[in-house]
Design a protein around this motif. Sequence first.
Motif, PDB file in Angstrom:
ATOM      1  N   VAL A   1       0.834  -1.205   0.000  1.00 15.69           N
ATOM      2  CA  VAL A   1       0.000   0.000   0.000  1.00 15.69           C
ATOM      3  C   VAL A   1       0.870   1.255   0.000  1.00 15.69           C
ATOM      4  O   VAL A   1       0.622   2.206  -0.757  1.00 15.69           O
ATOM      5  N   VAL A   2       1.914   1.264   0.840  1.00 21.03           N
ATOM      6  CA  VAL A   2       2.820   2.417   0.883  1.00 21.03           C
ATOM      7  C   VAL A   2       3.524   2.588  -0.460  1.00 21.03           C
ATOM      8  O   VAL A   2       3.701   3.713  -0.938  1.00 21.03           O
ATOM      9  N   ALA A   3       3.929   1.487  -1.072  1.00 18.44           N
ATOM     10  CA  ALA A   3       4.595   1.554  -2.376  1.00 18.44           C
ATOM     11  C   ALA A   3       3.683   2.181  -3.429  1.00 18.44           C
ATOM     12  O   ALA A   3       4.110   3.051  -4.203  1.00 18.44           O
ATOM     13  N   VAL A   4       2.438   1.755  -3.452  1.00 22.33           N
ATOM     14  CA  VAL A   4       1.482   2.309  -4.422  1.00 22.33           C
ATOM     15  C   VAL A   4       1.256   3.792  -4.166  1.00 22.33           C
ATOM     16  O   VAL A   4       1.259   4.615  -5.094  1.00 22.33           O
ATOM     17  N   CYS A   5       1.069   4.156  -2.901  1.00 21.31           N
ATOM     18  CA  CYS A   5       0.840   5.569  -2.566  1.00 21.31           C
ATOM     19  C   CYS A   5       2.060   6.416  -2.914  1.00 21.31           C
ATOM     20  O   CYS A   5       1.928   7.536  -3.427  1.00 21.31           O
ATOM     21  N   ALA A   6       3.259   5.892  -2.627  1.00 20.28           N
ATOM     22  CA  ALA A   6       4.480   6.635  -2.947  1.00 20.28           C
ATOM     23  C   ALA A   6       4.626   6.815  -4.453  1.00 20.28           C
ATOM     24  O   ALA A   6       5.030   7.887  -4.925  1.00 20.28           O
ATOM     25  N   TRP A   7       4.299   5.773  -5.214  1.00 22.50           N
ATOM     26  CA  TRP A   7       4.389   5.868  -6.677  1.00 22.50           C
ATOM     27  C   TRP A   7       3.407   6.907  -7.210  1.00 22.50           C
ATOM     28  O   TRP A   7       3.765   7.734  -8.058  1.00 22.50           O
ATOM     29  N   LEU A   8       2.184   6.865  -6.714  1.00 16.08           N
ATOM     30  CA  LEU A   8       1.183   7.840  -7.159  1.00 16.08           C
ATOM     31  C   LEU A   8       1.613   9.259  -6.791  1.00 16.08           C
ATOM     32  O   LEU A   8       1.467  10.190  -7.593  1.00 16.08           O
ATOM     33  N   PHE A   9       2.156   9.433  -5.595  1.00 13.15           N
ATOM     34  CA  PHE A   9       2.586  10.761  -5.159  1.00 13.15           C
ATOM     35  C   PHE A   9       3.722  11.289  -6.018  1.00 13.15           C
ATOM     36  O   PHE A   9       3.698  12.448  -6.469  1.00 13.15           O
ATOM     37  N   LEU A  10       4.731  10.451  -6.273  1.00 13.35           N
ATOM     38  CA  LEU A  10       5.905  10.910  -7.001  1.00 13.35           C
ATOM     39  C   LEU A  10       5.663  11.065  -8.499  1.00 13.35           C
ATOM     40  O   LEU A  10       6.302  11.894  -9.146  1.00 13.35           O
ATOM     41  N   ASN A  11       4.755  10.279  -9.050  1.00 14.25           N
ATOM     42  CA  ASN A  11       4.595  10.252 -10.505  1.00 14.25           C
ATOM     43  C   ASN A  11       3.284  10.825 -11.013  1.00 14.25           C
ATOM     44  O   ASN A  11       3.172  11.077 -12.217  1.00 14.25           O
ATOM     45  N   ARG A  12       2.329  11.038 -10.125  1.00 14.11           N
ATOM     46  CA  ARG A  12       1.016  11.483 -10.598  1.00 14.11           C
ATOM     47  C   ARG A  12       0.531  12.754  -9.903  1.00 14.11           C
ATOM     48  O   ARG A  12      -0.628  13.143 -10.082  1.00 14.11           O
ATOM     49  N   THR A  13       1.376  13.378  -9.093  1.00 13.12           N
ATOM     50  CA  THR A  13       0.991  14.639  -8.472  1.00 13.12           C
ATOM     51  C   THR A  13       1.989  15.725  -8.870  1.00 13.12           C
ATOM     52  O   THR A  13       3.161  15.438  -9.164  1.00 13.12           O
ATOM     53  N   LYS A  14       1.529  16.946  -8.854  1.00 14.51           N
ATOM     54  CA  LYS A  14       2.392  18.066  -9.217  1.00 14.51           C
ATOM     55  C   LYS A  14       3.551  18.202  -8.229  1.00 14.51           C
ATOM     56  O   LYS A  14       4.695  18.460  -8.628  1.00 14.51           O
ATOM     57  N   ILE A  15       3.270  18.009  -6.941  1.00 19.73           N
ATOM     58  CA  ILE A  15       4.329  18.133  -5.939  1.00 19.73           C
ATOM     59  C   ILE A  15       5.401  17.065  -6.153  1.00 19.73           C
ATOM     60  O   ILE A  15       6.612  17.330  -6.042  1.00 19.73           O
ATOM     61  N   GLY A  16       4.980  15.850  -6.461  1.00 18.04           N
ATOM     62  CA  GLY A  16       5.937  14.786  -6.712  1.00 18.04           C
ATOM     63  C   GLY A  16       6.847  15.095  -7.884  1.00 18.04           C
ATOM     64  O   GLY A  16       8.072  14.881  -7.822  1.00 18.04           O
ATOM     65  N   LEU A  17       6.279  15.607  -8.961  1.00 18.63           N
ATOM     66  CA  LEU A  17       7.085  15.988 -10.118  1.00 18.63           C
ATOM     67  C   LEU A  17       8.002  17.157  -9.779  1.00 18.63           C
ATOM     68  O   LEU A  17       9.134  17.242 -10.278  1.00 18.63           O
ATOM     69  N   PHE A  18       7.526  18.060  -8.912  1.00 16.37           N
ATOM     70  CA  PHE A  18       8.377  19.167  -8.456  1.00 16.37           C
ATOM     71  C   PHE A  18       9.590  18.631  -7.691  1.00 16.37           C
ATOM     72  O   PHE A  18      10.696  19.168  -7.808  1.00 16.37           O
ATOM     73  N   ILE A  19       9.382  17.584  -6.879  1.00 13.64           N
ATOM     74  CA  ILE A  19      10.493  17.011  -6.110  1.00 13.64           C
ATOM     75  C   ILE A  19      11.578  16.502  -7.050  1.00 13.64           C
ATOM     76  O   ILE A  19      12.779  16.719  -6.824  1.00 13.64           O
ATOM     77  N   TYR A  20      11.173  15.839  -8.123  1.00  9.61           N
ATOM     78  CA  TYR A  20      12.160  15.382  -9.106  1.00  9.61           C
ATOM     79  C   TYR A  20      12.885  16.567  -9.734  1.00  9.61           C
ATOM     80  O   TYR A  20      14.116  16.548  -9.916  1.00  9.61           O
ATOM     81  N   ALA A  21      12.134  17.595 -10.064  1.00 12.73           N
ATOM     82  CA  ALA A  21      12.741  18.770 -10.707  1.00 12.73           C
ATOM     83  C   ALA A  21      13.718  19.471  -9.760  1.00 12.73           C
ATOM     84  O   ALA A  21      14.807  19.888 -10.167  1.00 12.73           O
ATOM     85  N   ILE A  22      13.335  19.578  -8.494  1.00 15.78           N
ATOM     86  CA  ILE A  22      14.208  20.224  -7.507  1.00 15.78           C
ATOM     87  C   ILE A  22      15.481  19.410  -7.313  1.00 15.78           C
ATOM     88  O   ILE A  22      16.586  19.943  -7.239  1.00 15.78           O
TER      89      ILE A  22
END
Length: 328
Positions: A175-196
């Motif tokens: 469950v944590v893995a799925v939530c982390a994947w959705l957060f990092l790859n499907r939310t604006k904040i997650g994509l911002f983290i990669y960009a930062i």
Amino acid sequence: MTSSTKRGIKLDQQKIVLLLFIVIFTGFSVLLPGFLSVGNIVAMLRSISVLGILGFGMAIVVIGRGIDLSLVALMAVPTALVMTLAQVGFSVPEAMILGLLFAAAIGLLNGIFVAYAEIPALFVTLATGLGLAGLGQVGILQADMVPWPHELDSLLWLGGVDIAGMPSSIVILVVVAVCAWLFLNRTKIGLFIYAIGDNPMGARTSGMPVRPIIVLQYVLAALIAVLAGFVMASSNGLMDTRIYNLSLIYDVILVVVLGGVGLSGGRGGVFSVVVGTLLVGTIINGMTILNLTLDVQNLLKGVVLLVAIALDSVLNPRNEETAQQGDI
């Protein structure tokens, strides 16, 4: 040779680590008596679940070009605090809210020092981790080892029960893995983290709220660590806050770096943590069956971590133009 063929034979760090896991797991299965026994596999799955959950928290920070050495203290002390509060008469919701707020406050402190005071994350999180561990041992907790209170039995499903013969902690890990994947790859904040993590100066120039996002990374990591704490405590029937003095934090870093989450930031993801957890968890389990002393295990893990960091520096070279903490 066509480009498609070239792509077909290309191996990145994640695929290499996955292949290593398959080879080592197969070798242990053949050579180590008892490795494939039901009891050993269940024990390994329980330990892997805690390691993996902490790995997801660490990955969120490392992808954003940080590191959090306070994760194990954040796992142990707030969890033990909730258990202690439940024992002395606080209701479950009250104890949980206080424990989570306490952990979030430590994560917030980490983030503010890193993002706004521009102190290197290594020193900030080392200091808060040491301080939190000390506070737990001589301040807010009555004992180093806090037993699981029956008042929290409604939370045993986090790691203390089996679902279809599988430890419930593995379900929580998924469950944590799925939530982390959705957060990092499907939310604006997650994509911002990669960009930062990839280019903090470029992210700031483009208008991203760099400092608040860095703070958020550390708060999320702290809350994930508390979840790992409840998984461990409900599984073991107690929380030993002295775990901070062991090498678990280095195992978490090994999982993240070995799996392919670049310390230079902006690289890796959930699959990196999964393959790193599988490999590291299998190696630790095999060394335990071989009855290697803790000192020898730490030596071998240290060598593997050093090799992984060297490999990371080659595969993910740090851009010196954007490496300075002051750029963000």
